[in-house]
Design a protein around this motif. Sequence first.
Motif, PDB file in Angstrom:
ATOM      1  N   LEU A  60       0.825  -1.212   0.000  1.00  0.00           N
ATOM      2  CA  LEU A  60       0.000   0.000   0.000  1.00  0.00           C
ATOM      3  C   LEU A  60       0.857   1.260   0.000  1.00  0.00           C
ATOM      4  N   ASN A  61       0.444   2.254  -0.788  1.00  0.00           N
ATOM      5  CA  ASN A  61       1.220   3.503  -0.778  1.00  0.00           C
ATOM      6  C   ASN A  61       0.662   4.444   0.289  1.00  0.00           C
ATOM      7  N   ASP A  62       1.371   5.552   0.512  1.00  0.00           N
ATOM      8  CA  ASP A  62       0.993   6.421   1.626  1.00  0.00           C
ATOM      9  C   ASP A  62      -0.410   6.999   1.502  1.00  0.00           C
ATOM     10  N   PRO A  70      -8.301   7.862 -11.900  1.00  0.00           N
ATOM     11  CA  PRO A  70      -8.061   6.660 -12.702  1.00  0.00           C
ATOM     12  C   PRO A  70      -6.788   5.905 -12.317  1.00  0.00           C
ATOM     13  N   GLY A  71      -6.946   4.582 -12.109  1.00  0.00           N
ATOM     14  CA  GLY A  71      -5.772   3.732 -11.888  1.00  0.00           C
ATOM     15  C   GLY A  71      -5.082   3.877 -10.551  1.00  0.00           C
ATOM     16  N   THR A  72      -5.736   4.504  -9.584  1.00  0.00           N
ATOM     17  CA  THR A  72      -5.053   4.751  -8.310  1.00  0.00           C
ATOM     18  C   THR A  72      -5.314   3.672  -7.257  1.00  0.00           C
ATOM     19  N   GLY A  73      -5.990   2.585  -7.647  1.00  0.00           N
ATOM     20  CA  GLY A  73      -6.147   1.476  -6.705  1.00  0.00           C
ATOM     21  C   GLY A  73      -7.238   1.683  -5.667  1.00  0.00           C
ATOM     22  N   THR A 102     -10.201   0.134  -5.525  1.00  0.00           N
ATOM     23  CA  THR A 102     -10.716  -1.148  -5.041  1.00  0.00           C
ATOM     24  C   THR A 102      -9.675  -1.839  -4.156  1.00  0.00           C
ATOM     25  N   HIS A 103      -8.431  -1.761  -4.590  1.00  0.00           N
ATOM     26  CA  HIS A 103      -7.297  -2.265  -3.830  1.00  0.00           C
ATOM     27  C   HIS A 103      -7.352  -1.736  -2.381  1.00  0.00           C
ATOM     28  N   THR A 104      -7.597  -0.439  -2.279  1.00  0.00           N
ATOM     29  CA  THR A 104      -7.665   0.218  -0.973  1.00  0.00           C
ATOM     30  C   THR A 104      -8.880  -0.277  -0.179  1.00  0.00           C
TER      31      THR A 104
HETATM   32  N1  LIG Z   1      -0.136   0.061  -3.653  1.00  0.00           N
HETATM   33  C1  LIG Z   1      -0.110  -0.539  -4.831  1.00  0.00           C
HETATM   34  N2  LIG Z   1       1.030  -1.075  -5.271  1.00  0.00           N
HETATM   35  C2  LIG Z   1       1.107  -1.667  -6.483  1.00  0.00           C
HETATM   36  N3  LIG Z   1       0.086  -1.757  -7.328  1.00  0.00           N
HETATM   37  C3  LIG Z   1      -1.093  -1.239  -6.946  1.00  0.00           C
HETATM   38  C4  LIG Z   1      -1.254  -0.607  -5.683  1.00  0.00           C
HETATM   39  N4  LIG Z   1      -2.513  -0.172  -5.579  1.00  0.00           N
HETATM   40  C5  LIG Z   1      -3.135  -0.524  -6.717  1.00  0.00           C
HETATM   41  N5  LIG Z   1      -2.291  -1.170  -7.536  1.00  0.00           N
HETATM   42  C6  LIG Z   1      -2.598  -1.690  -8.877  1.00  0.00           C
HETATM   43  O1  LIG Z   1      -3.222  -0.669  -9.630  1.00  0.00           O
HETATM   44  C7  LIG Z   1      -4.189  -1.215 -10.502  1.00  0.00           C
HETATM   45  C8  LIG Z   1      -5.505  -0.502 -10.294  1.00  0.00           C
HETATM   46  O2  LIG Z   1      -6.042  -0.891  -9.051  1.00  0.00           O
HETATM   47  P1  LIG Z   1      -7.600  -1.045  -8.794  1.00  0.00           P
HETATM   48  O3  LIG Z   1      -8.179  -1.974  -9.778  1.00  0.00           O
HETATM   49  O4  LIG Z   1      -7.785  -1.300  -7.363  1.00  0.00           O
HETATM   50  O5  LIG Z   1      -7.958   0.420  -9.171  1.00  0.00           O
HETATM   51  P2  LIG Z   1      -9.267   1.205  -9.227  1.00  0.00           P
HETATM   52  O6  LIG Z   1      -8.907   2.579  -8.784  1.00  0.00           O
HETATM   53  O7  LIG Z   1     -10.362   0.487  -8.547  1.00  0.00           O
HETATM   54  O8  LIG Z   1      -9.470   1.197 -10.783  1.00  0.00           O
HETATM   55  P3  LIG Z   1     -10.112   2.286 -11.699  1.00  0.00           P
HETATM   56  O9  LIG Z   1      -9.050   3.267 -11.987  1.00  0.00           O
HETATM   57  O10 LIG Z   1     -10.446   1.520 -12.917  1.00  0.00           O
HETATM   58  O11 LIG Z   1     -11.269   2.833 -10.956  1.00  0.00           O
HETATM   59  C9  LIG Z   1      -4.260  -2.691 -10.205  1.00  0.00           C
HETATM   60  O12 LIG Z   1      -3.524  -3.383 -11.165  1.00  0.00           O
HETATM   61  C10 LIG Z   1      -3.616  -2.804  -8.832  1.00  0.00           C
HETATM   62  O13 LIG Z   1      -2.993  -4.043  -8.634  1.00  0.00           O
END
Ligand SMILES: Nc1ncnc2c1ncn2[C@@H]1O[C@H](COP(=O)(O)OP(=O)(O)OP(=O)(O)O)[C@@H](O)[C@H]1O
Length: 689
Positions: A206-208, A230-233, A235-237
């Motif tokens: 996880l980033n800061d 866009p692309g900031t993770g 769902t990951h969060t």
């Molecule tokens: N801290 C992290 N370190 C490395 N990769 C990450 C990290 N957080 C997210 N990612 C990667 O970034 C990509 C986007 O993450 P995710 O699908 O969670 O994004 P999202 O914000 O939900 O997507 P969208 O931009 O489509 O709304 C994924 O491939 C995920 O593995």
Amino acid sequence: MPSTDIPTFAASQLVLLDAELRAELSETSALASQSSPTALARAGVAILNLQISSQRTGLGGKTVVELELNPAVGGGDIPEHGIRVGDIVGVQEQVGGSAKKREKAEVKAKGAEGVVLKVTSAVVAVALDREEVEVPGGKLWLIKLANDVTYKRMTQTMTRLQNFKEAEYTPFIRVLFGLSSPSPVPQNLSDPEHGLDNVAWIDSSLNDSQKDAIRFALLSKEMALIHGPPGTGKTHTLIELILQMLKQNLRLLVCGPSNIAVDNIVERLAPHKVSIVRLGHPARLLPSVLNHSLDLLTRTSDAGALVQDVRKEMDKKQASIRKTRNGRERRTIYGELKELRKEYRERERGCVDNLVRGSKVILATLHGAGGFHLKNQEFDVVIIDEASQALEAQCWVPLLAAKKVVLAGDHLQLPPTIKSLNSKAKPPKEAKAAKDENVVKNMTLETTLFDRLLALHGPSIKRMLTTQYRMHEKIMAFSSKELYEGKLVAADGVKARLLKDLPYEVKDTEDSREPVVFWDTQGGDFPEKTEDEEVGKKAGKGMSLGESKSNELEAALVKLHVRNLVDAGVRPEDIAVVTPYNAQLAVLSQLLKEAFPGIELGSVDGFQGREKEAVIVSLVRSNPEHEVGFLGEKRRLNVAMTRPKRHLCVIGDSETAGRGSAFLKRWMAFLEETADLRYPNASDLQDLT
Ligand SMILES: Nc1ncnc2c1ncn2[C@@H]1O[C@H](COP(=O)(O)OP(=O)(O)OP(=O)(O)O)[C@@H](O)[C@H]1O
């Protein structure tokens, strides 16, 4: 802080939802009532000449019928159609003969309704809605119906909210409407005082900004917004947030506006071995999440075994009905089946109740959260992903009884699609209209809960994720500067990635080494064309929905660029072409689909949430009046320009676009300054059209 009057808010929502439903219904029913079954089949919304090939009790005690082509028409594969798994359909007797005879028969033949469970080339399986249906025999046809279930749920919810007495407003509701201020969240989130200084993160990557957003969501009392560009993770969060909340022993309801949004979370949560229950019709769930679906758990758990006994007996009875021709015998069996179903439902309800009560995380679509399974269930936190894609009324389905909400989304990408904005749906009756107009003053369904809360309480209720893991830094630059306060940072692994660095062989060419290319068609040689947009596109003669734009020479230029990329070695499946206009999509489809199998073509709106290695954006608009229509919407442009990972190619007329909106003007200037600029020659492209 200006508060919102709750009854007025709910009343406005009800008026707007009513208009929206009418817009949606008028689209489907106009087609259905004005067209013959043959025309409907041609439009892809009906399948003719079917018969039942089998019938059984499916998940949830529903009768499942499988339909195949009637041998009288030759049997075999079902002709091409647009009916998909999850669609609501009617199964009706197909009556031949004169129009009059058909009309009479249609009134009589109500048929059955259900949800499509499976579609193959030879059969369509439908799970019927009501349990005691006698499916018509003989020749049948299947027609896609409008889905008004979501509207019913939203309307019920808003009516309840409208009728709440002031004393019934919970502290949570009061904050969400600005009647009270949100409880303050400490500035320094990692202060040891809150116990969050030393969180044991489950995901060490996880980033800061992600950690900060999670701490903020944990510490907020009533609500927290996680803003994910866009692309900031995003769902990951959310996954980490869910796991951290579970460690605190909280009970969670996790929702999203679509099944795919919810399944995406189930898929990522499953490897963490938490006990989760996914609510929803199994036909609409991804195969990979079925193991967590309530229907399946009901069948596999111990309590489920009891339910299965009854189910087997029901199957036997079903089969015997099909064997007998004797009317009295059939009636008796139907009577017995009815009893069995009652018992089945009772046992199933008990089993379901146990499963739901025993689970710490329940996942459902927003409207799915309004079903009977969750009646009287309490949750500590409701989490909503893709919240800026959901109608506010939809969010209130799980929120009426909530204590705290976490919303994740990006209000700077496109809001949910609203049909009533441009529809020709009839206005409400006159007397009512004047009153309604008053009520809905300044309100539109396009304003999401995410937007409204930000406007109400300001940016202190949100945290933004700032590292993006998708785009080359040059691709991201304009969007970051214009919309995200210049705060986006490209992660090290992606910031310099180019097509020539793809993990398969790609030649180093002027395209593959360039992250941003701009083909500027200015000069008037690439004129746009206006076309009628149609319902039932497959028929080629559907009804007009209004106008759309296309630009053939621009499409030829797209083809040229795709060819250059493919010649360099880029795989067509790594390339997408997006455009805001459906008419242009049709032109592109003709030009590219066969020539480059695997390439993806889509509308900008449909491509939200997606990504590709290379994305070509066809802007289409080019006219002496410098009209740009809905291309001027910056959220749409933001979605378009943030889909690619390694290569963005913009094709458009900078003269037209540059005078369309302030945002477009700045984008054109930015591209002219930073992109690899190219000026095409229209006469070179004629043979590509
Ligand atoms: N801290 C992290 N370190 C490395 N990769 C990450 C990290 N957080 C997210 N990612 C990667 O970034 C990509 C986007 O993450 P995710 O699908 O969670 O994004 P999202 O914000 O939900 O997507 P969208 O931009 O489509 O709304 C994924 O491939 C995920 O593995």
